[in-house]
Motif scaffolding. Sequence first.
Motif, PDB file in Angstrom:
ATOM      1  N   LEU A  11      -3.702  -3.702  11.420  1.00 39.09           N
ATOM      2  CA  LEU A  11      -2.354  -3.283  11.792  1.00 39.09           C
ATOM      3  C   LEU A  11      -2.382  -1.953  12.534  1.00 39.09           C
ATOM      4  O   LEU A  11      -1.687  -1.772  13.539  1.00 39.09           O
ATOM      5  N   GLU A  12      -3.204  -1.023  12.059  1.00 42.49           N
ATOM      6  CA  GLU A  12      -3.327   0.273  12.735  1.00 42.49           C
ATOM      7  C   GLU A  12      -3.904   0.104  14.138  1.00 42.49           C
ATOM      8  O   GLU A  12      -3.482   0.792  15.079  1.00 42.49           O
ATOM      9  N   ALA A  13      -4.851  -0.801  14.276  1.00 39.02           N
ATOM     10  CA  ALA A  13      -5.444  -1.045  15.595  1.00 39.02           C
ATOM     11  C   ALA A  13      -4.416  -1.637  16.553  1.00 39.02           C
ATOM     12  O   ALA A  13      -4.360  -1.273  17.734  1.00 39.02           O
ATOM     13  N   ILE A  14      -3.591  -2.533  16.055  1.00 38.39           N
ATOM     14  CA  ILE A  14      -2.552  -3.144  16.892  1.00 38.39           C
ATOM     15  C   ILE A  14      -1.528  -2.111  17.333  1.00 38.39           C
ATOM     16  O   ILE A  14      -1.126  -2.060  18.498  1.00 38.39           O
ATOM     17  N   LEU A  15      -1.121  -1.241  16.391  1.00 35.30           N
ATOM     18  CA  LEU A  15      -0.114  -0.237  16.697  1.00 35.30           C
ATOM     19  C   LEU A  15      -0.679   0.964  17.442  1.00 35.30           C
ATOM     20  O   LEU A  15       0.051   1.699  18.113  1.00 35.30           O
ATOM     21  N   GLY A  16      -1.964   1.182  17.286  1.00 32.10           N
ATOM     22  CA  GLY A  16      -2.586   2.299  17.969  1.00 32.10           C
ATOM     23  C   GLY A  16      -2.360   3.641  17.304  1.00 32.10           C
ATOM     24  O   GLY A  16      -2.527   4.688  17.941  1.00 32.10           O
ATOM     25  N   VAL A  17      -2.000   3.630  16.016  1.00 28.24           N
ATOM     26  CA  VAL A  17      -1.777   4.880  15.279  1.00 28.24           C
ATOM     27  C   VAL A  17      -2.312   4.715  13.862  1.00 28.24           C
ATOM     28  O   VAL A  17      -2.498   3.596  13.371  1.00 28.24           O
ATOM     29  N   GLU A  18      -2.553   5.834  13.195  1.00 26.66           N
ATOM     30  CA  GLU A  18      -2.925   5.797  11.786  1.00 26.66           C
ATOM     31  C   GLU A  18      -1.652   5.787  10.954  1.00 26.66           C
ATOM     32  O   GLU A  18      -0.768   6.632  11.140  1.00 26.66           O
ATOM     33  N   LEU A  19      -1.572   4.849  10.039  1.00 25.08           N
ATOM     34  CA  LEU A  19      -0.362   4.702   9.220  1.00 25.08           C
ATOM     35  C   LEU A  19      -0.468   5.447   7.892  1.00 25.08           C
ATOM     36  O   LEU A  19       0.552   5.725   7.267  1.00 25.08           O
ATOM     37  N   PHE A  20      -1.694   5.766   7.463  1.00 23.93           N
ATOM     38  CA  PHE A  20      -1.889   6.438   6.173  1.00 23.93           C
ATOM     39  C   PHE A  20      -2.810   7.641   6.325  1.00 23.93           C
ATOM     40  O   PHE A  20      -3.765   7.612   7.108  1.00 23.93           O
ATOM     41  N   ASP A  21      -2.499   8.678   5.547  1.00 23.38           N
ATOM     42  CA  ASP A  21      -3.345   9.861   5.480  1.00 23.38           C
ATOM     43  C   ASP A  21      -4.419   9.597   4.427  1.00 23.38           C
ATOM     44  O   ASP A  21      -4.115   9.508   3.234  1.00 23.38           O
TER      45      ASP A  21
ATOM     46  N   SER B 204      -6.980  11.523   3.723  1.00 25.51           N
ATOM     47  CA  SER B 204      -7.664  12.740   3.280  1.00 25.51           C
ATOM     48  C   SER B 204      -7.303  13.091   1.836  1.00 25.51           C
ATOM     49  O   SER B 204      -7.898  13.984   1.249  1.00 25.51           O
ATOM     50  N   ARG B 205      -6.342  12.402   1.272  1.00 25.24           N
ATOM     51  CA  ARG B 205      -5.912  12.688  -0.094  1.00 25.24           C
ATOM     52  C   ARG B 205      -6.412  11.602  -1.041  1.00 25.24           C
ATOM     53  O   ARG B 205      -6.839  10.530  -0.613  1.00 25.24           O
ATOM     54  N   ARG B 206      -6.296  11.904  -2.309  1.00 25.73           N
ATOM     55  CA  ARG B 206      -6.742  10.936  -3.321  1.00 25.73           C
ATOM     56  C   ARG B 206      -5.876   9.685  -3.272  1.00 25.73           C
ATOM     57  O   ARG B 206      -6.375   8.566  -3.337  1.00 25.73           O
ATOM     58  N   ASN B 207      -4.565   9.888  -3.182  1.00 23.13           N
ATOM     59  CA  ASN B 207      -3.639   8.767  -3.053  1.00 23.13           C
ATOM     60  C   ASN B 207      -3.229   8.632  -1.592  1.00 23.13           C
ATOM     61  O   ASN B 207      -2.961   9.637  -0.926  1.00 23.13           O
ATOM     62  N   LEU B 208      -3.182   7.410  -1.097  1.00 20.06           N
ATOM     63  CA  LEU B 208      -2.777   7.187   0.284  1.00 20.06           C
ATOM     64  C   LEU B 208      -1.280   7.449   0.439  1.00 20.06           C
ATOM     65  O   LEU B 208      -0.474   6.935  -0.341  1.00 20.06           O
ATOM     66  N   VAL B 209      -0.925   8.241   1.416  1.00 19.57           N
ATOM     67  CA  VAL B 209       0.485   8.491   1.710  1.00 19.57           C
ATOM     68  C   VAL B 209       0.707   8.210   3.195  1.00 19.57           C
ATOM     69  O   VAL B 209      -0.182   8.439   4.022  1.00 19.57           O
ATOM     70  N   PRO B 210       1.873   7.679   3.548  1.00 18.56           N
ATOM     71  CA  PRO B 210       2.129   7.369   4.956  1.00 18.56           C
ATOM     72  C   PRO B 210       2.111   8.631   5.823  1.00 18.56           C
ATOM     73  O   PRO B 210       2.573   9.701   5.410  1.00 18.56           O
ATOM     74  N   THR B 211       1.566   8.499   7.005  1.00 17.37           N
ATOM     75  CA  THR B 211       1.680   9.561   8.001  1.00 17.37           C
ATOM     76  C   THR B 211       3.098   9.550   8.548  1.00 17.37           C
ATOM     77  O   THR B 211       3.930   8.730   8.150  1.00 17.37           O
ATOM     78  N   SER B 212       3.395  10.444   9.490  1.00 14.50           N
ATOM     79  CA  SER B 212       4.731  10.446  10.081  1.00 14.50           C
ATOM     80  C   SER B 212       4.998   9.109  10.782  1.00 14.50           C
ATOM     81  O   SER B 212       6.112   8.577  10.736  1.00 14.50           O
ATOM     82  N   PHE B 213       3.955   8.548  11.439  1.00 12.96           N
ATOM     83  CA  PHE B 213       4.096   7.228  12.039  1.00 12.96           C
ATOM     84  C   PHE B 213       4.336   6.171  10.957  1.00 12.96           C
ATOM     85  O   PHE B 213       5.130   5.249  11.136  1.00 12.96           O
TER      86      PHE B 213
ATOM     87  N   VAL C  38       0.840  -1.199   0.000  1.00  9.13           N
ATOM     88  CA  VAL C  38       0.000   0.000   0.000  1.00  9.13           C
ATOM     89  C   VAL C  38       0.876   1.251   0.000  1.00  9.13           C
ATOM     90  O   VAL C  38       0.601   2.221  -0.712  1.00  9.13           O
ATOM     91  N   ALA C  39       1.946   1.240   0.791  1.00 10.27           N
ATOM     92  CA  ALA C  39       2.853   2.387   0.841  1.00 10.27           C
ATOM     93  C   ALA C  39       3.522   2.603  -0.505  1.00 10.27           C
ATOM     94  O   ALA C  39       3.719   3.739  -0.945  1.00 10.27           O
ATOM     95  N   ARG C  40       3.877   1.523  -1.179  1.00 12.72           N
ATOM     96  CA  ARG C  40       4.553   1.648  -2.476  1.00 12.72           C
ATOM     97  C   ARG C  40       3.610   2.162  -3.550  1.00 12.72           C
ATOM     98  O   ARG C  40       3.947   3.059  -4.333  1.00 12.72           O
ATOM     99  N   LEU C  41       2.410   1.586  -3.611  1.00 11.03           N
ATOM    100  CA  LEU C  41       1.473   1.911  -4.683  1.00 11.03           C
ATOM    101  C   LEU C  41       0.546   3.075  -4.349  1.00 11.03           C
ATOM    102  O   LEU C  41      -0.154   3.579  -5.225  1.00 11.03           O
ATOM    103  N   LYS C  42       0.536   3.482  -3.037  1.00 10.24           N
ATOM    104  CA  LYS C  42      -0.334   4.570  -2.591  1.00 10.24           C
ATOM    105  C   LYS C  42      -1.800   4.258  -2.880  1.00 10.24           C
ATOM    106  O   LYS C  42      -2.606   5.148  -3.142  1.00 10.24           O
ATOM    107  N   SER C  43      -2.121   2.967  -2.825  1.00  9.10           N
ATOM    108  CA  SER C  43      -3.486   2.545  -3.171  1.00  9.10           C
ATOM    109  C   SER C  43      -3.773   1.192  -2.535  1.00  9.10           C
ATOM    110  O   SER C  43      -2.973   0.256  -2.683  1.00  9.10           O
ATOM    111  N   VAL C  44      -4.909   1.080  -1.858  1.00 13.56           N
ATOM    112  CA  VAL C  44      -5.310  -0.206  -1.289  1.00 13.56           C
ATOM    113  C   VAL C  44      -5.711  -1.166  -2.403  1.00 13.56           C
ATOM    114  O   VAL C  44      -5.363  -2.344  -2.388  1.00 13.56           O
TER     115      VAL C  44
END
Length: 313
Positions: free
Chosen positions: A51-61, A63-72, A24-30
């Motif tokens: 995975l986000e639930a396990i880590l307790g953080v959001e891994l992707f933003d 709000s954009r058309r293409n998914l991009v990783p958050t700082s986490f 997902v991080a590479r392709l910016k698309s689920v």
Amino acid sequence: MPEMRGDLLDGRIKLRHLTCFLEVARLKSVSGAASMLGLSQPAASKTIQELEAILGVELFDRSRRNLVPTSFGEVFLRYAGASITALKQGMQSVTQVEGGVSFTVGALPTVSARILPAAVTHFSAQRYGMKPRIITGPNGYIISQLRLGEVDLVIGRMAEPDVMKGFSFEHLYSERIALVVRPGHPLLQPSVFDIGAIGGYQVLMPPPGSIIRPTVDRFLVANAIGPLADEIETVSDSFARSYTRSSDAVWIISEGVVVDDIDHGLLMRLPADMSDTLGPVGLTTRTDTPPSLPVQLFAQSVRAVVAERIGPR
């Protein structure tokens, strides 16, 4: 963050979580990641949500058309990629049988014809007893395979800065883009070559997303060429080579792909000033895992061939 017990990680994190996250991080698309992994889109979405639930953080933003990783997500990307690579290297080290593949090299077409055959010959002559696997493909694919640990070394043009995060690049030489045509092409006849004249012919172009396409686009704009009336986008060197030799098409391609064709008179380089298209070619490796001994030895063979054929940088 995951609950820890001693030094153990949360057992809920599975390999499927990491591989899905990396795609997902590479392709910016689920949906794109789902297609690559052979999953349904809902299954891929659920995997990322788990995975986000396990880590307790959001891994992707989102709000954009293409998914991009958050700082986490950026931080986790670095460690997730390293862990997958380390796991694959460990499996290879204990399962490799005599005569098996020692390492995998990903090569872009620009070096597959010019440098790679001689490098493999040089490496094989050393009789190390290590067998390389060679794969070729577009830059995005090869780099993604390097990030996932499927490839140990990439040889080719340096990727864009945002793609190079987590990678190290060793510059070997610079290469320009060439405009090539068949022998006897009408554009070879005039005593004074007009670069704008290529717009009147069919042009074979690298597709969007290819590593040299931005450079080609800048070159065409700088020379007031375009929009092209008749354009074919292709990543197939075999098709473009055959088509150019049998038609009046102009092929825009990295010089290394066609250097042998030019040397043997099968294709001709148009006399255009292409100095502004020079780009670095070299070795790309991961920064989070040291290259294995086979990779280091193969890199030495690549350097030796470049020094012999192209000369000092």
